[in-house]
Scaffold this active site. Structure first.
Site, PDB file in Angstrom:
ATOM      1  N   HIS A  65       0.772  -0.913  -0.131  1.00 11.43           N
ATOM      2  CA  HIS A  65      -0.500   0.028  -0.162  1.00 11.43           C
ATOM      3  C   HIS A  65       0.752   1.337   0.224  1.00 11.43           C
ATOM      4  O   HIS A  65       1.036   1.911  -0.925  1.00 11.43           O
ATOM      5  CB  HIS A  65      -0.888  -0.333   1.414  1.00 11.43           C
ATOM      6  CG  HIS A  65      -1.556   1.020   1.320  1.00 11.43           C
ATOM      7  ND1 HIS A  65      -2.948   1.237   2.567  1.00 11.43           N
ATOM      8  CD2 HIS A  65      -2.420   1.844   0.581  1.00 11.43           C
ATOM      9  CE1 HIS A  65      -3.503   2.462   2.250  1.00 11.43           C
ATOM     10  NE2 HIS A  65      -3.366   2.669   0.777  1.00 11.43           N
ATOM     11  N   GLU A  68       2.302   1.587  -3.755  1.00 12.04           N
ATOM     12  CA  GLU A  68       1.095   2.340  -4.600  1.00 12.04           C
ATOM     13  C   GLU A  68       1.453   3.626  -4.163  1.00 12.04           C
ATOM     14  O   GLU A  68       1.506   4.565  -5.324  1.00 12.04           O
ATOM     15  CB  GLU A  68      -0.376   1.093  -3.994  1.00 12.04           C
ATOM     16  CG  GLU A  68      -1.401   1.886  -4.679  1.00 12.04           C
ATOM     17  CD  GLU A  68      -2.571   2.683  -4.012  1.00 12.04           C
ATOM     18  OE1 GLU A  68      -2.447   3.484  -3.762  1.00 12.04           O
ATOM     19  OE2 GLU A  68      -2.496   1.576  -2.908  1.00 12.04           O
ATOM     20  N   GLU A 143       4.356   9.398   2.563  1.00 13.41           N
ATOM     21  CA  GLU A 143       3.214   8.253   2.372  1.00 13.41           C
ATOM     22  C   GLU A 143       2.906   6.890   3.810  1.00 13.41           C
ATOM     23  O   GLU A 143       2.321   6.642   3.761  1.00 13.41           O
ATOM     24  CB  GLU A 143       3.822   7.908   1.108  1.00 13.41           C
ATOM     25  CG  GLU A 143       3.692   8.903   0.275  1.00 13.41           C
ATOM     26  CD  GLU A 143       1.993   9.516  -0.073  1.00 13.41           C
ATOM     27  OE1 GLU A 143       0.726   8.971   0.497  1.00 13.41           O
ATOM     28  OE2 GLU A 143       2.349  10.911   0.192  1.00 13.41           O
ATOM     29  N   GLU A 165      -4.741   6.595   7.067  1.00 15.29           N
ATOM     30  CA  GLU A 165      -6.086   5.728   6.393  1.00 15.29           C
ATOM     31  C   GLU A 165      -6.284   4.833   6.918  1.00 15.29           C
ATOM     32  O   GLU A 165      -7.405   4.674   6.869  1.00 15.29           O
ATOM     33  CB  GLU A 165      -5.369   6.010   4.435  1.00 15.29           C
ATOM     34  CG  GLU A 165      -6.540   5.427   3.734  1.00 15.29           C
ATOM     35  CD  GLU A 165      -5.585   5.019   2.453  1.00 15.29           C
ATOM     36  OE1 GLU A 165      -4.526   5.587   2.215  1.00 15.29           O
ATOM     37  OE2 GLU A 165      -6.438   4.070   1.768  1.00 15.29           O
TER      38      GLU A 165
HETATM   39 ZN   LIG Z   1      -3.590   4.604   0.352  1.00 11.89          ZN
END
Ligand SMILES: [Zn+2]
Length: 974
Positions: A65, A68, A143, A165
């Protein structure tokens, strides 16, 4: 193209014509790099491309993730901070995203514009093969995760986009349960890990492991490339070969997933999920039985299994649902078939259950399966399920999602596991075979094999825990405090220095030269005129017909709009209750289960909605519409209209037990919906403080949840009243005097459709009903709403048309939405604040709303909203940037619509009083917007934010700590 010939390094290894999908497939292998490629040729301008990698995690740190997200943070040819954001701002894409699955990572894009399509592909390929993640260590920090430390004395914190997230994602009990299921069923392979990342594990990820993951999996030999639509495939192959793939040599990538072997006996697992501190845990357990499909299926069996699941589990008339509800094991029931994994699995969940009932639940499932196998499955139920699935495949209406994107995802379900990628596109033969096998014991055999002769299953009892949320927070706090005590002064200083560097990087804009590497279209590439939504109004026998003439592939879309101002204000919630009851309860003619089968057998679904539509010329006016929509094949229209007539004129509300069950289901699904999408509750509340139309629609959200809870709490005493009110509301409502009929179908079918509809009109009541004006007083209630969640959803709004200063809606406001979403709010709330996302909505009715999504902050986010007007006043951007925002804004407006959605859009404009000329005006304003137009909005936004209308939903402690911001603070789940 010839089989076994090589085109730009790609050898064509198979080709097929698939008549039922009106398409051809071409499968290639790139000889030098080993990349696989599938082209699905179809007459569709909305072209799609996707590159996917098989990514199999070996831990819970969420590396797939985080990779990504990170590949989209700058690359060799596009050395800017976030090429993805630049594309989102200024491309005509119809889809642009990246997704992490349990075993793969996909990068799909779609566009109707050739030049744009090419640009999107180029940026995505450069991102996946040459990302800047190796040279710029700030990317993982931003991130993934990093430490935050304000000063040496301050507490140490974690932050990061994926970190937050996932805190949000794993606040929903449904997502947590899904994790438990995968862990239970696949203890020995990659599926036991959370590919998205568990916030407790994410901070263990190092730069080295992160790089190694990319190095290993992001190689053409481990990739699956997909093209779809009307395009020159040879040109695309040449581009791929010359620009990217020819630089790679084929290697062996160990991304193989070993089969999970079956269990000696069914597993039994107890596990916990967090609920609010004040919430009652009573009757809130989930009982789940999940099992793995225990053999490889051919195409007929694969569709056969879907039919079986639809009939026995998903249908409202499902026999499993019935026995579970009747035996009071659960108040609601849900089921799913997950086939985007190597070994597909099926899940049956009883919701709102008691934790001690697990054993009974499993026996009941087994007994029910045994009875169905022995006595045979109701043939009507199976036929209905066959029809539901066939209608869905033929219609292929995926709402806003381009068809090519759905196919890109579907082909992976077989391709990734070494099967024919086109498997999912064939269905005609399978449906014929399955129809023949209806009476031959086929489905009974399948059921026996899957449930009764299968030990590869797990019974999971998922129990609510009031303390767990707090425990998780404490664990993180202690971990951070512990880490801090072992850090030297020098190390603390280093953390702060790294943090400063990250913040500096985030705050520095990319240079114009770097930004110019992202290709951009010209304004002249954009159509000057808006898309027309055809609508013809005809009045006949006192009833208005609203026709939308578009090709629909043999399907009729029919919507009945009943003006709901005929019902009393005190009955509005009863009308809302009808939405959850109609079609699922007995009629004078039939039992509800027969009615459901009849509906599934003849239609593509009947949908009920009650929605107030605001008038464009006066923001205080609205019309409440109770809508009954149905879709069906033309050949079934007469039966379909008969079903509508039966439901609207002959529904009985006498079945006490059924009514109570439906109320309980409604309550339980409302609760899950709140926890799944807390932001929709926040939006609805916030808007309801401002305009009556929004206050009306808000009645469907929290107030309805409380209404249903109250009825259930005292059902025995209230039953008579409920029955009476439902009867009187339907009688007033379903009347031909307050009816308008919307039809989406080609003109040639008009007289045939009208003839059928008339038989329905003649059956409706004809006595005139007086309308009443429903009054909603709007005031800023500014609520702080508490749920069990690790994050917040924070919103602030205002309305510029209420101010009597002559402010009008202007196309530049749509540009402002784009600027906010991809620049100011993106930077302040996502990149710097660590939230997952942010919203900006400016509506024609004057409501301007800004909000955050899965946000670790609260008051800081409100300050960001308060800063918008200053940001706009001082905005300095080049013409090129403005062009980019114009294109990005138009791409949202021009998103292609399905026939059904064109009809809906046409009627929405009609009810709101928005004309083609109004839409042309807004489009002209968008296309000609200047820096001055945008700066001019500073004053309007300032006036809106000064109205100080707030709402937030989220973590209990954070909401309480900020209680001074709110007029009231409350827990919302009862
Ligand atoms: Zn995400």
């Amino acid at each position: 193209m010839e089989l076994n010939q090589v085109y730009s390094g790609f050898k064509l290894i198979s080709k097929n014509i698939i008549e039922e999908s009106a398409s051809e497939t071409f499968e290639f292998i790139h000889l030098k790099s080993g990349a696989r490629l599938l082209y699905l040729k179809r007459d569709d301008d909305n072209k799609a491309f996707s590159i996917s990698f098989k990514t199999t995690p070996a831990d819970d740190m969420g590396i797939p993730h985080i990779v990504e997200h990170s590949t989209l943070c700058g690359s060799r040819k596009f050395p800017i901070k976030e090429p993805f954001v630049e594309l989102a701002k200024g491309s005509l894409n119809t889809f642009l995203n990246a997704m992490t699955f349990p075993d793969k990572t996909m990068y799909p894009v779609a566009s109707c514009n050739d030049k744009d399509f090419h640009n999107l592909i180029d940026v995505y390929l450069d991102a996946v093969f040459y990302p800047n993640i190796y040279s710029d260590k700030n990317i993982l920090r931003q991130e993934g995760w990093h430490f935050e430390l304000e000063n040496e004395e301050a507490p140490l914190e974690y932050s990061g986009v994926v970190f937050n997230e996932m805190k949000g994602a794993l606040s929903s009990p449904e997502d947590l349960l899904e994790n438990e299921i995968m862990r239970a069923l696949f203890p020995d392979n990659t599926y036991s890990y959370e590919s998205g990342g568990n916030p407790a594990a994410i901070p263990r990820l190092t730069q080295e492991e992160f790089e190694n993951f990319h190095r290993k999996f992001y190689h053409p030999s481990n990739s699956y490339i997909f093209f779809y639509g009307k395009l020159d495939i040879e040109e695309q192959l040449a581009f791929l070969n010359n620009e990217y793939l020819s630089s790679f040599d084929k290697i062996y990538v160990d991304s193989c997933i070993p089969m999970q072997s079956s269990f000696k006996e069914i597993k039994r697992i107890k596990s916990f999920y967090p609920i609010g501190k004040d919430e009652s845990p009573e009757g809130k357990s989930f009982l789940n039985y999940s099992f793995v499909v225990n053999r490889v299926l051919d195409n007929t069996d694969r569709i056969g299994l879907s039919v079986l699941v639809q009939a026995l589990l998903l249908s409202e008339a499902s026999p499993f649902r019935k026995v579970i509800i009747d035996s009071k094991l659960g108040k609601d029931f849900s089921a799913s078939l997950e086939d985007a994994v190597l070994q597909p699995y099926i899940s049956l969940t009883a919701l709102n259950a008691n934790q001690e009932d697990g054993g009974r639940y499993l026996s009941l499932i087994m007994d029910t399966a045994r009875k169905l196998v022995d006595n045979g499955i109701d043939r009507k139920l199976l036929e209905a399920a066959l029809n539901v699935l066939e209608f869905r495949i033929r219609e292929a209406d995926f709402n806003q999602y381009p068809k090519g994107i759905i196919y890109a995802i579907e082909v992976m379900n077989s391709w990734l596991y070494g099967r024919d990628p086109a498997e999912y596109l064939y269905f005609e033969e399978a449906f014929n075979i399955l129809r023949e096998k209806l009476d031959k014991g086929y489905f009974e055999r399948l059921l026996r094999e899957m449930i009764l002769e299968n030990n590869h299953g797990a019974l999971i009892t998922f129990i609510p825990d009031n303390e767990l949320g707090e425990k998780n927070e404490k664990r993180e706090r202690q971990e951070l405090d512990e880490i801090k005590t072992h850090l030297t002064k020098a190390q603390l200083e280093e953390i702060m220095a790294i943090d400063d560097k990250l913040k500096a990087r985030q705050a520095t804009a990319d240079s114009p030269e770097a930004l110019a590497t992202i290709p951009l279209l010209n304004i002249s590439d954009i159509e000057a005129k808006p898309k027309e939504y055809p609508l013809e109004v005809q009045k006949e026998n006192m009833v208005e017909y609203l026709w939308t003439d578009v090709p629909t592939n043999g399907i009729t879309y029919l919507s009945l709009y009943f003006d709901a101002s005929v019902i009393l204000q005190s009955d509005i919630q009863y009308a809302m209750l009808l939405l959850d009851i109609l079609g699922s309860i007995d009629t004078e003619k039939r039992k509800y289960s027969d009615l459901i089968n009849l509906t599934d057998l003849n239609t593509g679904g009947i949908y009920y909605n009650l929605n107030a539509v605001g008038k464009d010329n006066n923001i205080r006016d609205y019309v409440p519409l109770f809508t009954v929509s149905v879709k069906c094949l033309n050949s079934k229209l007469s039966e379909t209209v008969g079903i509508l007539r039966e439901i609207l004129t002959g529904t009985c509300f006498d079945n006490r037990q059924r009514l109570r069950d439906l109320l309980a289901e409604t309550k339980s699904s409302a609760e899950l919906a709140i926890l799944r999408s807390p932001h929709t509750v926040m939006f609805s509340r916030l808007k309801s403080y401002i305009l009556p139309v929004a206050a009306y629609n808000d009645q469907k959200v929290l107030p309805y949840y409380y209404f249903v809870s109250e009825l259930l709490g005292d059902f025995e005493n209230k039953f008579e009243v409920i029955r009476e009110r439902l009867t009187s509301v339907s009688k007033r409502l379903f009347n031909r005097h307050n009816l308008k009929i919307g039809i989406t179908a080609p003109a040639k079918d008009q007289s045939f459709i009208k003839k059928n509809v008339e038989s329905l009109l003649n059956a409706l009541d004809n006595a005139a009903q007086a309308s009443t004006v429903h009054e909603f007083k709007c005031s800023p209630l500014n609520e702080g709403l508490m749920i069990s969640s690790q994050v917040q959803y924070v919103g602030k709004a205002g309305n510029f048309r209420r101010l009597d200063k002559g402010y009008k809606f202007h196309g530049a406001m749509l540009l402002l939405e784009t600027i906010m979403r991809y620049d100011y709010l993106w930077l302040k709330i996502r990149v710097q604040g660590g939230a997952y996302g942010a919203f900006a909505h400016i509506e024609r009715n004057g409501t301007a709303l800004f909000a955050s999504y899965r946000d670790p902050n609260l008051s800081e986010t409100i300050s960001v909203f308060d800063g918008i007007s200053d940001y706009l006043t001082n905005l300095e951007i080049s013409d090129r940037e403005i062009t980019k925002y114009i294109i990005g804004t138009i791409s949202g407006i021009d998103a292609p619509k399905t026939p059904k959605n064109i009809g809906q859009a046409a009627r929405n404009c009609y009810f709101q009083g928005v004309t083609l000329a109004d839409r042309q005006k807004v489009r002209d304003e968008v296309l000609s917007a200047s820096l001055k137009d945008i700066r001019n909005l500073a004053e309007i936004v300032d006036q809106c934010m000064k109205q100080n209308i707030l709402c937030a939903i989220g973590n209990e402690n954070v909401i309480r700590e900020n209680s001074r911001l709110f007029k009231s603070v409350k827990s919302i789940i009862v």
